[in-house]
Write a protein that holds these residues in place. Structure first.
Motif, PDB file in Angstrom:
ATOM      1  N   ILE A 133     -36.437 -34.953 -16.705  1.00 27.78           N
ATOM      2  CA  ILE A 133     -35.346 -35.913 -16.905  1.00 27.78           C
ATOM      3  C   ILE A 133     -34.051 -35.117 -16.781  1.00 27.78           C
ATOM      4  O   ILE A 133     -33.836 -34.163 -17.525  1.00 27.78           O
ATOM      5  CB  ILE A 133     -35.428 -36.581 -18.285  1.00 27.78           C
ATOM      6  CG1 ILE A 133     -36.780 -37.278 -18.480  1.00 27.78           C
ATOM      7  CG2 ILE A 133     -34.289 -37.575 -18.474  1.00 27.78           C
ATOM      8  CD1 ILE A 133     -37.041 -37.698 -19.920  1.00 27.78           C
TER       9      ILE A 133
ATOM     10  N   ILE B 243     -35.765 -42.001 -17.521  1.00 29.79           N
ATOM     11  CA  ILE B 243     -36.946 -41.761 -18.352  1.00 29.79           C
ATOM     12  C   ILE B 243     -38.129 -42.572 -17.827  1.00 29.79           C
ATOM     13  O   ILE B 243     -39.253 -42.072 -17.729  1.00 29.79           O
ATOM     14  CB  ILE B 243     -36.644 -42.101 -19.821  1.00 29.79           C
ATOM     15  CG1 ILE B 243     -35.614 -41.122 -20.385  1.00 29.79           C
ATOM     16  CG2 ILE B 243     -37.918 -42.066 -20.657  1.00 29.79           C
ATOM     17  CD1 ILE B 243     -35.064 -41.508 -21.745  1.00 29.79           C
TER      18      ILE B 243
ATOM     19  N   ALA C 234     -36.748 -32.259 -20.509  1.00 32.50           N
ATOM     20  CA  ALA C 234     -35.543 -33.084 -20.661  1.00 32.50           C
ATOM     21  C   ALA C 234     -34.345 -32.137 -20.660  1.00 32.50           C
ATOM     22  O   ALA C 234     -34.087 -31.454 -21.651  1.00 32.50           O
ATOM     23  CB  ALA C 234     -35.604 -33.899 -21.950  1.00 32.50           C
TER      24      ALA C 234
ATOM     25  N   SER D  92     -30.484 -34.127 -21.541  1.00 31.47           N
ATOM     26  CA  SER D  92     -30.605 -35.531 -21.173  1.00 31.47           C
ATOM     27  C   SER D  92     -29.773 -36.484 -22.020  1.00 31.47           C
ATOM     28  O   SER D  92     -29.700 -37.677 -21.709  1.00 31.47           O
ATOM     29  CB  SER D  92     -32.082 -35.955 -21.232  1.00 31.47           C
ATOM     30  OG  SER D  92     -32.622 -35.691 -22.506  1.00 31.47           O
TER      31      SER D  92
END
Length: 320
Positions: A91, A159, A172, A175
């Protein structure tokens, strides 16, 4: 914690530049337990993004091992690694730049499914609608384009896209850093819910230690491409055993405006990775450093179970 899904051993990344070699990562070793969230913190330029992308081989490591569920990813050929990426996703920090503005949301979420030939167009659309619902959006949004959504909504779409291939591990990368505080909290809670529902394992990269402490089971602290400290979140947050971690902790605002806490201000800037300090790379900004810190790299010292600090002055820190 459970057994590790990822075992990182001696991971090193050196970029060759016109000014000389840049040691972006140097001898990084730690485990990421299955079903857990590991936070990775440090100032800008510390190597956090390089580490996250090296684990997925979006950046090719110079040496070391990344053992994912028993397989050393760094020994796989391109075709084998492509198949492995079905189990590993990312992400990105800026959802707008990571989403093709010419594609509708249904096609964006279904990109990975289409690339692997997993299902037909109708099935991809149905799965995209279900994923939108799972991340808190409406399945009616499938025909819209990215510019029609807010930043928080676009991150939810990112996501959903990462979840489309049913991965076991997600990186992530900053993020929530581009989102408002209230939206950050919503996305963090969504990640916690998804972890529980899907038994996901995550590496959560951030520069805000308070966010990481809230979300993560363990915290790894990176500075100039080297690991400074790693341990359970509560231990690293409340009983940090590296001067750099303590400085990061002291910068976290307290919820009570009347409460006071001494600040441990860092002096100067991060040294150039083209010419890092000898010995402990943090010593040029550390108030505890002496001549011994310039001689040889600090070895990992076990503070408690699962809590390790890379500092030669750990006895001094114990007394402070």
């Amino acid at each position: 914690m459970s057994e590790p899904l990822l075992q990182i051993r001696g991971l090193t990344k050196i970029f060759e530049t016109s000014g000389g070699p840049v040691h972006a990562l140097e001898d990084i070793s730690f485990d990421i337990p299955r079903g857990s969230i590991t936070g990775l913190v440090g100032e800008s330029g510390s190597g956090k993004t390089t580490l996250g992308r090296s684990l997925l081989r979006l950046v090719e490591p110079t040496r070391g091992q990344t053992i994912f569920d028993g397989t050393d990813l760094n020994t796989l050929g391109a075709g084998q690694m492509r198949q492995m990426r079905r189990r590993m996703q990312i992400i990105f920090q800026d959802p707008m730049s990571s989403l093709n503005p010419r594609l509708r949301i249904a096609d964006l979420i279904g990109e990975g499914l289409k690339a692997f030939g997993i299902c037909n167009r109708r099935e991809r659309r149905d799965r995209a609608a279900a994923l939108l619902e799972e991340v808190g959006l409406s399945g009616d949004h499938l025909n819209r384009f990215p510019h029609e959504f807010s930043g928080g909504q676009r991150q939810r779409i990112g996501i959903a896209r990462a979840l489309a291939l049913e991965p076991e591990f997600i990186v992530a990368d900053e993020s929530v850093s581009a989102l408002d505080v209230s939206i950050q909290a919503q996305v963090l809670n969504l990640l916690l819910d998804l972890r529980e529902k899907r038994n996901l394992t995550m590496l959560f990269i951030a520069h805000d230690l308070s966010v990481v402490e809230y979300l993560c089971d363990q915290i790894a602290v990176l500075y100039l491409g080297r690991l400074m400290e790693i341990g359970p979140s509560r231990a690293v947050y409340q009983k940090a055993m590296h001067p750099y971690t303590r400085a990061l902790n002291s910068a976290i605002p307290l919820p009570d405006p009347r409460a006071k806490r001494s600040r441990e201000l860092l002096q100067g800037d991060i040294p150039s990775p083209l010419n890092p300090p000898s010995g402990c790379v943090f010593r040029t900004r550390c108030k505890f450093a002496d001549a011994d810190c310039a001689d040889g790299l600090p070895h990992p010292v076990a503070v408690a179970e699962g809590h390790v600090s890379y500092c030669k002055k750990i006895e001094v820190l114990n007394d402070n």
